[in-house]
Enzyme design. Structure first.
Site, PDB file in Angstrom:
ATOM      1  N   HIS A 176      -1.970  65.903 -31.054  1.00 25.00           N
ATOM      2  CA  HIS A 176      -1.744  65.848 -29.523  1.00 25.00           C
ATOM      3  C   HIS A 176      -2.595  64.518 -29.115  1.00 25.00           C
ATOM      4  O   HIS A 176      -3.631  64.245 -29.771  1.00 25.00           O
ATOM      5  CB  HIS A 176      -2.570  66.943 -28.926  1.00 25.00           C
ATOM      6  CG  HIS A 176      -2.181  67.114 -27.599  1.00 25.00           C
ATOM      7  ND1 HIS A 176      -2.972  66.627 -26.460  1.00 25.00           N
ATOM      8  CD2 HIS A 176      -1.335  67.954 -26.722  1.00 25.00           C
ATOM      9  CE1 HIS A 176      -2.494  66.940 -25.478  1.00 25.00           C
ATOM     10  NE2 HIS A 176      -1.692  67.832 -25.511  1.00 25.00           N
ATOM     11  N   ASP A 214       3.612  73.437 -28.800  1.00 24.66           N
ATOM     12  CA  ASP A 214       5.037  72.991 -29.151  1.00 24.66           C
ATOM     13  C   ASP A 214       5.456  73.585 -30.292  1.00 24.66           C
ATOM     14  O   ASP A 214       7.063  73.941 -30.492  1.00 24.66           O
ATOM     15  CB  ASP A 214       5.371  71.647 -28.982  1.00 24.66           C
ATOM     16  CG  ASP A 214       5.096  70.940 -27.402  1.00 24.66           C
ATOM     17  OD1 ASP A 214       5.075  71.630 -26.554  1.00 24.66           O
ATOM     18  OD2 ASP A 214       4.234  69.999 -27.631  1.00 24.66           O
TER      19      ASP A 214
END
Length: 430
Positions: free
Chosen positions: A306, A364
């Site tokens: 991320h 995700d």
């Protein structure tokens, strides 16, 4: 550097700049007068070291894996609260009382219908149009139908616009989904909560009754909570930048939807599911792991790492639990995608390469599997993200509009093009 100032030396000149502390997290060096004092700009592609605003809404500690909405840990809100309570918190700064929550829920519920003329907009799109393309167009059109809440200087109109968007976004998203699969629109019902209403609008058909599964409704509600806000990400910054010009709130949210559509932002969960399907089975994982390590191979592991988090994404743990609850409720015991996901997670958390680069699973990674199990097509994943993030966009927009120090956004640049040159008539060019 003194206690509350930073000192910068350029050649023989020194410049003092104030340091502003946050309640938690990094302090910032105030460079408002930097250009006027030095004749230079700062250079920060991607704004990775730049604080673009002051905010009281969301805090992220990427190194420790912490996400707070108005000071409340995301884990507590997802476990004990619901999405509309989270919406109230993000908008107004405090958790609601029972009376405040009942009033807020009622007002949102009674704004879920959209103007009937808007339903004709959908038929203007090709039947195979991407739902996000529909969302960008229809959300932008809201200002043409609700012009009584576009005056951003009026606190009452700002409040009405906020409620309208939180309420109507699930309806628009469900209509985009129904249109994309060729089914008739299903109108909202005021006796259902937001998540149950959304599932019904997406999956009910006129020829039979639809009974909402409370486990699946809770899963959708939790997914919405986890995606409600995430500090100054690309789409939120887009909303703030659009809003800084004085644009109406519906136009600003449409800009956020457009930005979210990008595969590096809101489209990551769809990309993660595509990757898991490409891998196919656990025995194929080692080959893909090696490909991910190869700098010359274009393959990338989606759903890992991320921009901000350098630790395990706190939302990923909640999403993993929610994923198992949904699969268990639906009786999906041997989901090959889940098997690949679990083994891929195990390897990535123990492999030196991923540990060293801090490529931990993010939200995700599991949300794509969950939404797929719920029955959504991959092209709807980002749409659901937009439904959830709308409240974050609105809260950030509202905070920006009410900030007396707010100015129109105007980033500068490092120009590396041609220097001044004279125009040459066409007849004299080569």
């Amino acid at each position: 550097m003194s206690g509350s100032q930073a000192r910068l030396t350029i050649g023989n000149d020194t410049f003092d700049m104030d340091i502003k502390p946050g309640t938690i997290g990094p302090s910032v060096v105030d460079i408002n007068s930097f250009y006027g004092d030095t004749g230079m700009f700062t250079y920060d592609p991607g704004y990775t070291s730049t604080g673009s605003c002051e905010s009281k809404i969301t805090y992220i500690d990427g190194d420790e894996g912490v996400l707070l909405y108005r000071g409340y840990p995301i884990e507590q809100l997802a476990e004990h609260g619901d999405f509309l309570e989270t919406c109230y918190l993000l908008l107004y700064g405090e958790l609601p009382t029972k009376e405040q929550k009942a009033d807020f829920d009622y007002r949102v519920t009674h704004h879920t219908m959209i103007h009937e003329q808007m339903s004709r907009f959908f038929t203007g799109f090709r039947r195979d149009a991407h739902p996000m393309a529909i969302m960008v167009g229809v959300v932008g059109a809201l200002s043409a139908f609700y012009h009584d809440s576009t005056d951003i200087s009026d606190p009452y109109q700002r409040m009405v616009a906020s409620l309208r968007m939180i309420a109507k976004m699930p309806t628009i998203a469900a209509m985009a989904y129904k249109y994309s699969i060729g089914q008739p629109f299903v109108y909202p019902k005021n006796d259902l909560d937001l998540a149950s209403n959304f599932l019904r609008m997406c999956f009910a058909v006129p020829c039979e009754e639809y009974e909402v599964n409370p486990v699946l409704a809770r899963a959708i509600d939790r997914i919405f909570i986890l995606h409600a806000d995430h500090e100054q990400n690309a789409s939120t910054s887009t909303v703030r930048l659009a809003g800084s010009s004085g644009a109406n709130p519906f136009a600003c949210i449409a800009a956020g939807v457009a930005c979210l559509w990008g595969p590096a932002h809101g489209g990551a969960n769809e990309a993660a599911l595509t990757m898991l399907r490409e891998i196919g089975s656990p025995e194929n994982i080692p080959d893909f792991i090696e490909r991910a390590k190869d700098k010359d191979d274009p393959f990338r592991l989606m759903g890992f790492g991320h921009r901000v988090y350098k630790n395990y994404d706190p939302r990923a743990r909640i999403m993993q639990k929610t994923c198992h609850e949904v699969l268990g409720e639906l009786g999906i015991r041997d989901d090959p995608l889940l098997e690949v996901a679990m083994e891929l997670e195990r390897i990535a958390l123990t492999d030196d390469y991923f540990v060293e680069k801090k490529l931990y699973p993010n939200i995700d990674f599991y949300s794509g599997i969950t939404l797929n199990a719920l029955g959504f097509q991959p092209n709807m994943f980002t749409v659901l993200f937009a439904v959830a993030r709308t409240v974050g966009w609105i809260a950030q927009w509202k905070e920006m509009v009410e900030d007396p120090s707010q100015r129109i956004g105007r980033p500068r640049q490092l120009y590396t093009g041609a220097t001044e040159r004279d125009y040459v008539p066409l007849s004299k060019r080569g």
